[in-house]
Design an enzyme around this catalytic site. Structure first.
Site, PDB file in Angstrom:
ATOM      1  N   ARG A 239       0.844  -1.165   0.035  1.00 26.40           N
ATOM      2  CA  ARG A 239       0.053   0.047  -0.126  1.00 26.40           C
ATOM      3  C   ARG A 239       0.891   1.296  -0.018  1.00 26.40           C
ATOM      4  NH1 ARG A 239      -3.449  -2.658  -1.759  1.00 26.40           N
ATOM      5  NH2 ARG A 239      -5.285  -3.376  -1.159  1.00 26.40           N
ATOM      6  N   GLU A 268      -3.895   7.414  -5.418  1.00 29.77           N
ATOM      7  CA  GLU A 268      -3.910   6.627  -6.802  1.00 29.77           C
ATOM      8  C   GLU A 268      -5.302   7.114  -7.477  1.00 29.77           C
ATOM      9  OE1 GLU A 268      -3.764   2.548  -6.145  1.00 29.77           O
ATOM     10  OE2 GLU A 268      -1.726   2.647  -5.267  1.00 29.77           O
ATOM     11  N   HIS A 287      -1.002   0.010  -9.860  1.00 29.30           N
ATOM     12  CA  HIS A 287      -1.481  -0.821  -9.231  1.00 29.30           C
ATOM     13  C   HIS A 287      -2.037  -2.145  -9.965  1.00 29.30           C
ATOM     14  CE1 HIS A 287      -3.654  -1.015  -4.996  1.00 29.30           C
ATOM     15  NE2 HIS A 287      -3.397  -2.405  -5.636  1.00 29.30           N
TER      16      HIS A 287
HETATM   17  N1  LIG Z   1      -0.406  -4.614  -5.722  1.00 27.20           N
HETATM   18  C1  LIG Z   1      -1.629  -5.209  -5.598  1.00 27.20           C
HETATM   19  O1  LIG Z   1      -2.394  -5.388  -6.630  1.00 27.20           O
HETATM   20  C2  LIG Z   1      -2.020  -5.926  -4.340  1.00 27.20           C
HETATM   21  C3  LIG Z   1      -2.886  -7.063  -4.569  1.00 27.20           C
HETATM   22  C4  LIG Z   1      -3.139  -7.777  -3.276  1.00 27.20           C
HETATM   23  C5  LIG Z   1      -2.732  -7.324  -2.045  1.00 27.20           C
HETATM   24  N2  LIG Z   1      -1.947  -6.329  -1.943  1.00 27.20           N
HETATM   25  C6  LIG Z   1      -1.482  -5.888  -0.651  1.00 27.20           C
HETATM   26  O2  LIG Z   1      -0.209  -6.703  -0.211  1.00 27.20           O
HETATM   27  C7  LIG Z   1      -0.091  -6.639   1.016  1.00 27.20           C
HETATM   28  C8  LIG Z   1       0.541  -7.989   1.538  1.00 27.20           C
HETATM   29  O3  LIG Z   1      -0.636  -9.009   1.473  1.00 27.20           O
HETATM   30  P1  LIG Z   1      -0.572 -10.413   1.973  1.00 27.20           P
HETATM   31  O4  LIG Z   1      -2.015 -11.031   1.412  1.00 27.20           O
HETATM   32  O5  LIG Z   1       0.806 -11.141   1.873  1.00 27.20           O
HETATM   33  O6  LIG Z   1      -1.108 -10.067   3.470  1.00 27.20           O
HETATM   34  P2  LIG Z   1      -1.383 -10.890   4.629  1.00 27.20           P
HETATM   35  O7  LIG Z   1      -2.419 -10.446   5.435  1.00 27.20           O
HETATM   36  O8  LIG Z   1      -1.162 -12.420   4.211  1.00 27.20           O
HETATM   37  O9  LIG Z   1       0.056 -10.695   5.626  1.00 27.20           O
HETATM   38  C9  LIG Z   1       0.564  -9.586   6.255  1.00 27.20           C
HETATM   39  C10 LIG Z   1       1.706  -9.733   7.118  1.00 27.20           C
HETATM   40  O10 LIG Z   1       2.358  -8.687   7.404  1.00 27.20           O
HETATM   41  C11 LIG Z   1       2.803  -8.834   8.781  1.00 27.20           C
HETATM   42  N3  LIG Z   1       2.893  -7.623   9.225  1.00 27.20           N
HETATM   43  C12 LIG Z   1       1.747  -6.846  10.164  1.00 27.20           C
HETATM   44  N4  LIG Z   1       2.469  -5.470  10.533  1.00 27.20           N
HETATM   45  C13 LIG Z   1       3.567  -5.595  10.088  1.00 27.20           C
HETATM   46  C14 LIG Z   1       4.726  -4.798  10.667  1.00 27.20           C
HETATM   47  N5  LIG Z   1       4.623  -3.502  11.051  1.00 27.20           N
HETATM   48  N6  LIG Z   1       5.956  -4.964   9.833  1.00 27.20           N
HETATM   49  C15 LIG Z   1       6.168  -6.162   9.313  1.00 27.20           C
HETATM   50  N7  LIG Z   1       5.175  -7.090   9.109  1.00 27.20           N
HETATM   51  C16 LIG Z   1       3.903  -6.779   9.380  1.00 27.20           C
HETATM   52  C17 LIG Z   1       1.761  -9.580   9.376  1.00 27.20           C
HETATM   53  O11 LIG Z   1       2.406 -10.334  10.522  1.00 27.20           O
HETATM   54  C18 LIG Z   1       1.439 -10.881   8.365  1.00 27.20           C
HETATM   55  O12 LIG Z   1       2.446 -11.783   8.131  1.00 27.20           O
HETATM   56  C19 LIG Z   1      -1.350  -6.273   1.486  1.00 27.20           C
HETATM   57  O13 LIG Z   1      -1.164  -4.754   2.206  1.00 27.20           O
HETATM   58  C20 LIG Z   1      -2.454  -6.142   0.554  1.00 27.20           C
HETATM   59  O14 LIG Z   1      -3.218  -4.939   0.653  1.00 27.20           O
HETATM   60  C21 LIG Z   1      -1.630  -5.688  -2.961  1.00 27.20           C
END
Ligand SMILES: NC(=O)c1ccc[n+]([C@@H]2O[C@H](COP(=O)([O-])OP(=O)(O)OC[C@H]3O[C@@H](n4cnc5c(N)ncnc54)[C@H](O)[C@@H]3O)[C@@H](O)[C@H]2O)c1
Length: 321
Positions: A239, A268, A287
């Protein structure tokens, strides 16, 4: 339900068709209204007697929720549900559903593409050829062998867990920072855990995968860029607001870091962030990480399935409230 017929309103979407959603919902006797309602006023006109909503960007506010007399489920195309008033939905016993796992391969691959694109200077070299300059070292220098470089992953959730086996054979070393990682996951992947400080100091590529929340907003700012190596790159597919954009702009302009690969921006579509895309050591995509044809099909299928299951009185695949 109208007699024995359900009414499901697809409030809005930007897909070519809703064939998959219709096929899923054909299992029950159901009228599907395709509304393209974008604001509160338009939503109030189409939602009042809906049994279920399928939503993309439309704001499902407290007013919209309170206006609905029999809605049981609101299912969003996507992961984020910040467009839906969860508290108001909970008070009316409406289940809010999302699809948290539809594009894991895609985002992991997109992240890898940004890492390799930066490492191999693909965009910079391609742009120079477009300008009829045929020069490898003059344009590309320095390029390093990734076998002697270190990748840092900030967050180790679903996406980096998918990425990890793909990058394990590319990088010499991979460090993970995730304060909430379960012990079992560390063993399962045999990963090396590091502090945030260690990641900043020692990694050549830092890829962000933690969620955006109060503690991660601007996790990367001036101090963090000062701690990074001047040869290091930052990659963000999570994000935008996890990075302070104006500090990133300054860090790149002043050579504090080597560049950035960004699929997400604070704003965005971007405003001032467009300035960043003018640096030839920055790659920005709009994105796009989530996107593939099959990811979209999967998203549509699971979004409709959430509605179907709730209306049939079964457990939805993912309820957030
Ligand atoms: N670019 C895109 O099109 C797109 C698409 C899908 C998801 N995303 C984004 O990707 C990100 C990750 O997705 P995911 O499915 O792997 O998430 P997830 O929910 O499976 O995992 C998130 C991880 O972040 C960790 N975390 C929480 N706070 C933290 C901190 N302060 N420092 C380090 N780690 C921390 C949690 O412990 C967890 O392991 C999300 O923000 C999601 O919105 C982007």
């Amino acid at each position: 339900m109208n007699g024995d017929k359900y009414k499901v309103v697809i409030t809005d979407n930007d897909f070519e068709n809703t064939d998959i959603e219709e096929k899923v919902l054909s299992e029950i006797n159901c009228e599907i209204i395709k509304a393209q309602a974008k604001n509160e006023e338009e939503l109030l006109q189409v939602c009042s007697d809906a049994d279920g909503l399928i939503v993309q960007y439309a704001p499902i506010t407290e007013k919209v929720i309170n206006h609905m007399t029999k809605c049981r489920v609101i299912s969003r195309y996507g992961i984020g549900v910040d467009t839906i008033d969860l508290k108001a939905a909970k008070l009316k016993d409406i289940k809010v559903c999302n699809v948290p796992d539809y594009c894991i391969d895609e985002v992991a691959d997109h992240c890898l593409a940004l890492i390799l694109g930066l490492a191999r200077k693909v965009v910079k070299l391609s742009n120079s050829v477009r300008s009829e300059i045929w020069d490898t070292i003059g344009v590309g220098k320095p390029i390093f062998n990734l076998k002697v470089q270190t990748l840092g992953l900030v967050g180790f959730g679903k996406i980096p867990q998918n990425l990890y086996p793909k990058v394990r054979y590319i990088f010499n070393d991979i460090l993970i920072y995730d304060p909430f990682i379960p012990e079992a996951l560390i063993e399962q992947y045999s990963i090396k855990i590091a502090s945030f400080y260690e990641i900043l100091r020692s990694c050549d590529f830092i890829s962000i995968h933690c969620p955006l929340n109060e503690t991660t907003k601007y996790l990367f700012g001036k101090r963090e860029f000062q701690l990074m190596k001047p040869t290091a790159y930052i990659i963000n597919t999570s994000r935008g607001a996890i990075i302070n954009t104006s500090e990133l702009y300054q860090a790149i302009r002043n050579g504090l870091i080597a560049g950035a690969g960004l699929d997400v921006l604070e704003k965005e579509p971007p405003g001032m962030d467009f300035e960043l895309s003018k640096f030839d050591n920055v790659i920005i995509t709009p994105h796009a990480g989530f996107y593939s044809e099959s990811a979209l099909d999967d998203l549509k299928y699971k979004t409709a399935l959430n509605v179907l299951k709730v209306l049939k009185g079964e457990e939805a695949i993912n309820v957030v409230n």
